[in-house]
Design an enzyme around this catalytic site. Structure first.
Site, short mmCIF file in Angstrom:
data_model
loop_
_atom_site.label_atom_id
_atom_site.label_comp_id
_atom_site.label_asym_id
_atom_site.label_seq_id
_atom_site.Cartn_x
_atom_site.Cartn_y
_atom_site.Cartn_z
N GLU A 186 0.71 -1.16 0.01
CA GLU A 186 -0.04 0.23 0.10
C GLU A 186 0.84 1.31 0.10
OE1 GLU A 186 -2.82 -0.04 3.04
OE2 GLU A 186 -3.77 -1.96 2.60
N GLU A 211 -5.16 -8.63 0.97
CA GLU A 211 -5.76 -8.24 2.29
C GLU A 211 -6.96 -8.04 1.99
OE1 GLU A 211 -4.19 -4.66 4.40
OE2 GLU A 211 -2.27 -5.24 4.19
O1 IFM Z 1 -3.95 -2.62 9.42
C1 IFM Z 1 -3.83 -2.36 8.04
C2 IFM Z 1 -2.66 -2.62 7.19
O2 IFM Z 1 -1.60 -2.41 7.83
C3 IFM Z 1 -2.83 -2.27 5.87
N1 IFM Z 1 -3.97 -2.01 5.28
C4 IFM Z 1 -5.28 -2.02 6.02
C5 IFM Z 1 -5.37 -2.70 7.15
C6 IFM Z 1 -6.60 -2.21 7.99
O3 IFM Z 1 -6.55 -0.99 8.46
#
Ligand code: IFM
Length: 458
Positions: free
Chosen positions: A182, A364
């Site tokens: 990200e 994710e």
């Molecule tokens: O916890 C975060 C992660 O570090 C990066 N993506 C989103 C998750 C939830 O906010």
């Protein structure tokens, strides 16, 4: 399988994803990141990261929480691997902490730090869980930040050297590497909005940081490929539709702008050697001849992180011309207040596959909230199960539409340090009591085990 996790299927809500849609080698996994779970912040030679420093600034993190101890995964990794094995996951995405391996970001390596990831990787392989290693999940060494961090062009070389060292040490056992997790969050929140470490709110620093991060991506891909030609390398991006907050017509332009910053600023140059048209002029001052060719590299897979759509509104006072908007009041939301929209997930997956032409891994997806044990100690996180069921079903629809999706990782294995929200926003399949560090699988862990079970080979 451990009874604590593998409850009888009849007790669990039926999984609606048609697993017959999945490839035989479809990879079910869970994700975490170093600063959010490891703890041991001052042990065994680890250097400071920008998050250690940021957490100590007053008012930055809810309740003044820090990642000093977090889930204490550094010491409890074997227990955490056993939890994964009992759930039946076949892959674990984690990140290496740059300041644990190179305490000053460059120069002398910290052998105790390298030994930790050796132990972790070996134990994962023993449990037949594939290690997926991400090089950067936001914990920049503070010593490099003292030199300007991502605003210093030299960081591309520092990052490539770090990537080479990691590939050298672990590439015999780790097949899948990701450069960044990200990058739009670490740069936009860290350098333009000041919400995340290092807490800078300056447009010009932000554009420099973004360009240098892209250069670092290209340099790291080259470094890993030189050393480990068979490594499978990808990058992990947020992919979230940006919708205008209802109301004024100018919110539509704000949404297009945020889309360029959030969804396009990194994958477009990395795949097509071009910055998104709406912000290309802002990137020019940082560019030197040949940079775009250095950034654009062949990749083996594309990581999609997705939770919900996001919203934008016009804001003339903001240096970037947009501000974060609110979801419509009618939108169904998670406990963390993020809107629930599985169709958006399906569409994002199809669009990412069509645009980038690479095998997609959902690196994710998950749901946050404030789950607490009931009087019996059980955690009945039905809302998370409903969310995961709907989203995995939507992934199935994307596959049915032809998208080449090869794996799915839940965020997250454990409740953990959720950045500015500290420990107040829990995403884990496994509950962590942050006082005792006791782990308790939630109902969602049993549900996930049940979803995976029909696809298991053992
Ligand atoms: O916890 C975060 C992660 O570090 C990066 N993506 C989103 C998750 C939830 O906010």
């Amino acid at each position: 399988m451990n009874d604590k996790i593998a409850a009888p299927q009849s007790e669990l809500p039926g999984a609606e994803l048609d697993t017959a849609l999945l490839r035989p080698d479809f990879l079910w996994g869970v994700s975490t990141s170093s600063y959010q779970i490891e703890g041991a912040a001052h042990e065994d030679g680890r250097g400071l990261s920008i998050w250690d420093v940021f957490c100590r600034q007053k008012g930055r993190i809810a309740n003044g929480d820090t990642g000093d101890i977090a889930c204490d995964h550094y010491h409890r990794y074997a227990e955490d691997i056993a939890l994964m094995r009992d759930m039946g996951v076949r892959a674990y995405r984690f990140s290496t902490a740059w300041p644990r391996l190179l305490p000053r970001g460059r120069g002398a390596a910290n052998e105790q730090g390298f030994a930790f990831y050796d132990r972790l990787i070996d134990r994962l392989l023993e449990a037949r869980i594939e290690p997926w290693l991400c090089l950067y999940h936001w914990d920049l060494p503070q010593s490099l930040d003292d030199l300007g961090g991502w605003t210093n062009r030299d960081i591309a070389g520092w990052f490539a050297d770090y990537a080479a060292l990691v590939a050298q040490r672990y590439g015999d056992r780790v097949k899948h590497f990701a450069t960044f997790n990200e990058p739009s969050v670490s740069t936009l929140f860290g350098y333009a909005l000041g919400w995340n470490a290092p807490g800078i709110a300056d447009k010009s620093s932000y554009y420099k940081a973004a360009h240098h991060l892209n250069l670092a991506h290209g340099a790291a891909v080259d470094a890993i490929r030189d050393l480990r030609p068979s490594a499978l390398i990808g990058a992990i991006h947020n992919r979230q539709p940006v919708l205008p907050e209802s109301g004024k017509p100018e919110n539509a332009h704000a949404a297009a702008l945020l889309d360029a910053h959030w969804n396009l600023l990194f994958p477009e140059p990395q795949s097509f050697a071009a910055y998104p048209a709406l912000i290309a002029h802002e990137m020019e001052p940082s560019q030197k001849a040949g940079d775009m060719a250095r950034i654009c590299r062949r990749l083996d897979w594309f990581g999609v992180n997705h939770y919900s759509p996001i919203y934008a509104r016009a804001d003339a006072a903001s240096q970037l011309g947009f501000a974060w908007g609110k979801p419509p009041a009618s939108a169904q939301q998670t406990g963390a207040g993020w809107s629930i929209h599985p169709d958006a997930f399906r569409d994002v997956l199809i669009a990412a596959w069509r645009r980038y032409g690479l095998p997609i891994y959902v690196t994710e997806n998950g749901s946050g909230g404030n789950d607490a044990p009931d009087a019996t100690g059980a955690i009945a996180d039905k809302a998370r199960i409903d969310y995961l069921r709907a989203y995995t079903h939507a992934m199935g629809e994307a596959i049915r539409a032809g998208a080449d999706i090869r794996g799915y990782f839940v965020w997250s294995l454990l409740d953990n340090f959720e950045w500015g929200a500290g420990f107040t926003n829990r995403f884990g399949l496994v509950h962590v009591d942050f006082k005792t560090l006791r782990r308790t699988p939630k109902a969602s862990a049993r549900w996930y085990a049940g979803l995976i079970r029909p696809t298991r080979k053992d």
